[in-house]
Write an enzyme that holds these catalytic residues in place. Structure first.
Site, mmCIF file in Angstrom:
data_model
loop_
_atom_site.group_PDB
_atom_site.id
_atom_site.type_symbol
_atom_site.label_atom_id
_atom_site.label_comp_id
_atom_site.label_asym_id
_atom_site.label_seq_id
_atom_site.Cartn_x
_atom_site.Cartn_y
_atom_site.Cartn_z
ATOM 1 N N HIS A 1 -13.733 8.927 -13.319
ATOM 2 C CA HIS A 1 -14.772 7.888 -13.319
ATOM 3 C C HIS A 1 -16.142 8.503 -13.510
ATOM 4 O O HIS A 1 -16.378 9.666 -13.173
ATOM 5 C CB HIS A 1 -14.745 7.049 -12.033
ATOM 6 C CG HIS A 1 -15.260 7.769 -10.810
ATOM 7 N ND1 HIS A 1 -16.583 8.099 -10.630
ATOM 8 C CD2 HIS A 1 -14.615 8.211 -9.698
ATOM 9 C CE1 HIS A 1 -16.734 8.709 -9.462
ATOM 10 N NE2 HIS A 1 -15.550 8.805 -8.883
ATOM 11 N N THR B 1 -14.468 16.069 -23.588
ATOM 12 C CA THR B 1 -14.952 14.698 -23.592
ATOM 13 C C THR B 1 -14.111 13.768 -24.464
ATOM 14 O O THR B 1 -14.226 12.554 -24.349
ATOM 15 C CB THR B 1 -16.402 14.643 -24.096
ATOM 16 O OG1 THR B 1 -16.458 15.155 -25.437
ATOM 17 C CG2 THR B 1 -17.318 15.480 -23.204
ATOM 18 N N LYS B 2 -13.275 14.356 -25.339
ATOM 19 C CA LYS B 2 -12.454 13.565 -26.262
ATOM 20 C C LYS B 2 -11.037 14.132 -26.302
ATOM 21 O O LYS B 2 -10.790 15.245 -25.873
ATOM 22 C CB LYS B 2 -13.065 13.591 -27.671
ATOM 23 C CG LYS B 2 -14.444 12.944 -27.757
ATOM 24 C CD LYS B 2 -14.969 13.003 -29.180
ATOM 25 C CE LYS B 2 -16.344 12.344 -29.274
ATOM 26 N NZ LYS B 2 -16.900 12.400 -30.654
ATOM 27 N N ARG C 1 -14.625 21.856 -28.784
ATOM 28 C CA ARG C 1 -14.354 21.683 -30.216
ATOM 29 C C ARG C 1 -13.207 22.600 -30.632
ATOM 30 O O ARG C 1 -12.914 23.589 -29.976
ATOM 31 C CB ARG C 1 -15.600 22.016 -31.032
ATOM 32 C CG ARG C 1 -16.781 21.080 -30.794
ATOM 33 C CD ARG C 1 -17.958 21.495 -31.668
ATOM 34 N NE ARG C 1 -19.085 20.560 -31.568
ATOM 35 C CZ ARG C 1 -20.042 20.638 -30.655
ATOM 36 N NH1 ARG C 1 -20.008 21.632 -29.762
ATOM 37 N NH2 ARG C 1 -21.017 19.769 -30.624
#
Length: 274
Positions: free
Chosen positions: A118, A168-169, A183
């Site tokens: 969260h 983050t992804k 990355r």
């Protein structure tokens, strides 16, 4: 239900407790979950562990060193579930379970890795963001020292996350990632048999130095892909073994784990040879 061990300062409270008799507990362990708490065969849950949530499940052959914290904000939610598969290694990690965290088999979380489900602070009515999403790590993922995995992320099979990364992804399988934000660095490429044999020969050569330091001299033979140590055969392709285990084969088994060759039996990983 409640399980207590006053000598080790262990208190476990849950609606349903399932702990295999082979589980090894450290000291100073506190667990308070609403639903099920379970730990599979031949697992170790180390010192200074604090677990809160709804359902928490550890698979078989877990190795935890010390300092684990599961809970954080949202730990009283119905989705505050944590599940980790078989043959995983974890350390002094913080895992937030506002939403579910699911971890597959053969996963490694290095020291100080955090998983967050969260993110919020100021009012969304004033335009500030809030995000509440589960995290999933597939089989074979390894996450490096002091990395952070943020809400909503899925990391696919056999991906590697470098130290001090912020994920983050979603990350794809069989690749190495690093940085802030994480990355792609490179894809993991298979190697041919000739190179595999050379690597195994190097591992054996390095181990012999360790064995000498430990004051032992096991008989080691290589007929690729089988390494025979005394009377125990280790298959480097299938990561299986057969034969008679002893203290010297334990020492070899514990050493080759640092090269990603991980073998599991009923004998604990802490070798008496040090």
């Amino acid at each position: 239900m409640k399980y207590e061990n006053n000598k080790k300062n262990i208190s476990i409270t849950a609606n349903d407790i399932r702990i295999d008799k082979s589980v090894d507990f450290g000291r100073n362990i506190f667990v308070n979950v609403q639903g099920e708490f379970s730990v599979g065969k031949y697992s170790r849950l180390g010192d200074d562990t604090h677990i809160l949530g709804n359902n928490v499940t550890f698979g078989e052959h877990l190795y935890h060193s010390s300092g684990l914290r599961i809970g954080g904000g949202g730990r009283h939610h119905p989705n505050a579930n944590f599940r980790i598969g078989n043959r995983c290694t974890i350390h002094n990690n913080f895992i937030n379970v506002c939403e579910a965290v699911t971890i597959g088999d053969d996963v490694g979380l290095s020291h100080h890795v955090s998983i967050i489900t969260h993110g919020y602070w100021l009012s969304v009515l004033d335009g500030y963001p809030a995000k509440f999403k589960s995290v999933k790590l597939f089989d074979g993922v390894i996450v490096g020292y002091r990395s952070v995995i943020l809400m909503g992320v899925t990391i696919e099979k056999n991906a590697v996350v470098g130290a001090h990364s912020v994920v983050t992804k979603d990350l794809k399988e069989n690749c190495i990632f690093g940085g802030n934000p994480a990355r792609l660095i490179s894809k993991i490429q298979p190697i041919d048999q000739e190179n595999k044999i050379q690597k195994v020969e190097h591992i054996i050569s390095e181990y012999k130095k360790i064995a000498k330091y430990h004051g032992i001299n096991p008989l080691i033979r290589l007929v690729y892909p089988i390494i025979t140590v005394n009377e125990c055969k280790f298959d480097t392709e299938k990561l299986t073994f057969s034969g008679i285990e002893d203290e010297e084969t334990d020492d070899f088994r514990d050493y080759v784990r640092k090269w990603g060759l991980r073998y599991y039996s009923t004998r604990p990983f802490k070798s008496v040879m040090g």
